[in-house]
Write an enzyme that holds these catalytic residues in place. Structure first.
Site, mmCIF file in Angstrom:
data_model
loop_
_atom_site.group_PDB
_atom_site.id
_atom_site.type_symbol
_atom_site.label_atom_id
_atom_site.label_comp_id
_atom_site.label_asym_id
_atom_site.label_seq_id
_atom_site.Cartn_x
_atom_site.Cartn_y
_atom_site.Cartn_z
ATOM 1 N N SER A 87 2.969 6.072 41.567
ATOM 2 C CA SER A 87 3.191 4.838 40.812
ATOM 3 C C SER A 87 2.376 3.708 41.422
ATOM 4 O O SER A 87 2.594 3.346 42.585
ATOM 5 C CB SER A 87 4.676 4.449 40.860
ATOM 6 O OG SER A 87 4.820 3.102 40.443
ATOM 7 N N MET A 144 7.302 -3.361 33.062
ATOM 8 C CA MET A 144 8.624 -4.011 33.079
ATOM 9 C C MET A 144 8.510 -5.380 32.424
ATOM 10 O O MET A 144 7.576 -6.138 32.722
ATOM 11 C CB MET A 144 9.106 -4.182 34.519
ATOM 12 C CG MET A 144 9.146 -2.896 35.313
ATOM 13 S SD MET A 144 9.840 -3.170 36.948
ATOM 14 C CE MET A 144 9.507 -1.576 37.717
HETATM 15 C C1 DX5 Z 1 11.121 1.993 39.567
HETATM 16 C C2 DX5 Z 1 9.880 2.645 39.026
HETATM 17 C C3 DX5 Z 1 9.328 3.702 39.913
HETATM 18 C C4 DX5 Z 1 8.918 3.212 41.267
HETATM 19 C C5 DX5 Z 1 8.710 4.375 42.188
HETATM 20 O O1 DX5 Z 1 11.680 1.183 38.606
HETATM 21 O O2 DX5 Z 1 10.151 3.249 37.775
HETATM 22 O O3 DX5 Z 1 8.249 4.357 39.266
HETATM 23 O O4 DX5 Z 1 7.761 2.438 41.231
HETATM 24 O O5 DX5 Z 1 8.518 3.893 43.482
HETATM 25 P P1 DX5 Z 1 9.216 4.596 44.723
HETATM 26 O O6 DX5 Z 1 8.716 5.997 44.771
HETATM 27 O O7 DX5 Z 1 8.735 3.765 45.889
HETATM 28 O O8 DX5 Z 1 10.706 4.531 44.518
#
Ligand code: DX5
Ligand code: ZN
Length: 216
Positions: A6, A35
């Site tokens: 991500s 978001m």
């Molecule tokens: C959270 C996002 C995830 C996040 C993952 O709302 O949907 O994709 O960026 O990041 P990690 O792996 O650090 O939890």
């Protein structure tokens, strides 16, 4: 398993080297967290950033919409070689229609569900989707801890898939790291998202190949 880092956990002001790193480490997808500041408290980026990122990556894109109106994004994302498009079940009232629209635009429809949302909320659409994104943190931020109670949900989802001979892939997103990846693979997870665990580790190549070597 496949790996979808991500970019939310990358340097958003200097994305080019991050996108290059994903190619160099042979990752499977680039995961984008859109978001809108309404569905989740955080506000990240929208189509313009994904469009610019497309110029610097040849990997398939995996877009996770944490927004109240996912339909608004479908047409715009279809032209950007987005392979998986996830919407949240908690945000929509007419999921089958939305799924059809995503498919008509040439993308793999994916339903996402929050840790507190039971599987019964999506059972009726499981024959229609190509992927289920199981959130293992409350959506909104990278770097949170994996919610252990979600293991049981993943297990039930994989069992439902076997029992009904369905073909959707299972993706887990939030707090995935080298310590829990083995267990996720054993449960039948096909794709994991990793933010912090990928971008903050000393050896992203090693992390990627280890995740990719795991299977049920
Ligand atoms: C959270 C996002 C995830 C996040 C993952 O709302 O949907 O994709 O960026 O990041 P990690 O792996 O650090 O939890
Ligand atoms: Zn995500």
């Amino acid at each position: 398993m496949k790996l979808a880092p991500s970019v939310l956990a990358a340097d958003l002001a200097d994305l080019k080297p991050c996108l290059r790193l994903l190619e160099e480490t042979a990752c499977d997808y680039v995961h984008f967290d859109v978001m809108d500041g309404h569905f989740v408290p955080n506000l990240t980026y929208g189509v313009p950033l994904i469009k610019d990122a497309r110029k610097h990556s040849s990997l398939p894109f995996d877009v996770h919409l944490m927004v109240t109106d996912p339909a608004y994004y479908i047409g715009q994302l279809a032209s950007l070689d987005v392979q998986i498009l996830s919407f949240h079940i908690e945000a929509v009232r007419f999921a089958p229609r939305l799924i059809r629209l995503i498919r008509e635009h040439g993308m793999r429809p994916s339903v996402a569900l929050n840790p507190q949302t039971p599987l019964t909320e999506i059972e009726h659409i499981l024959p229609l989707v190509g992927n289920v994104l199981v959130m293992s943190v409350d959506p909104g931020f990278a770097g949170q801890d994996f919610i252990e109670q979600v293991y049981a949900k993943i297990e039930s989802l994989a069992a439902f898939r076997d029992e009904h001979e369905l073909v959707f892939t299972i993706q887990v997103d939030g707090g995935v790291n080298a310590g829990n990846a083995d267990e996720l693979a054993e449960l039948g997870v096909d794709i994991v998202v990793a933010g912090k665990a990928f971008f903050s580790c000393d050896d992203p190549r090693g992390f990627a190949s280890r995740v990719q070597s795991l299977s049920r």
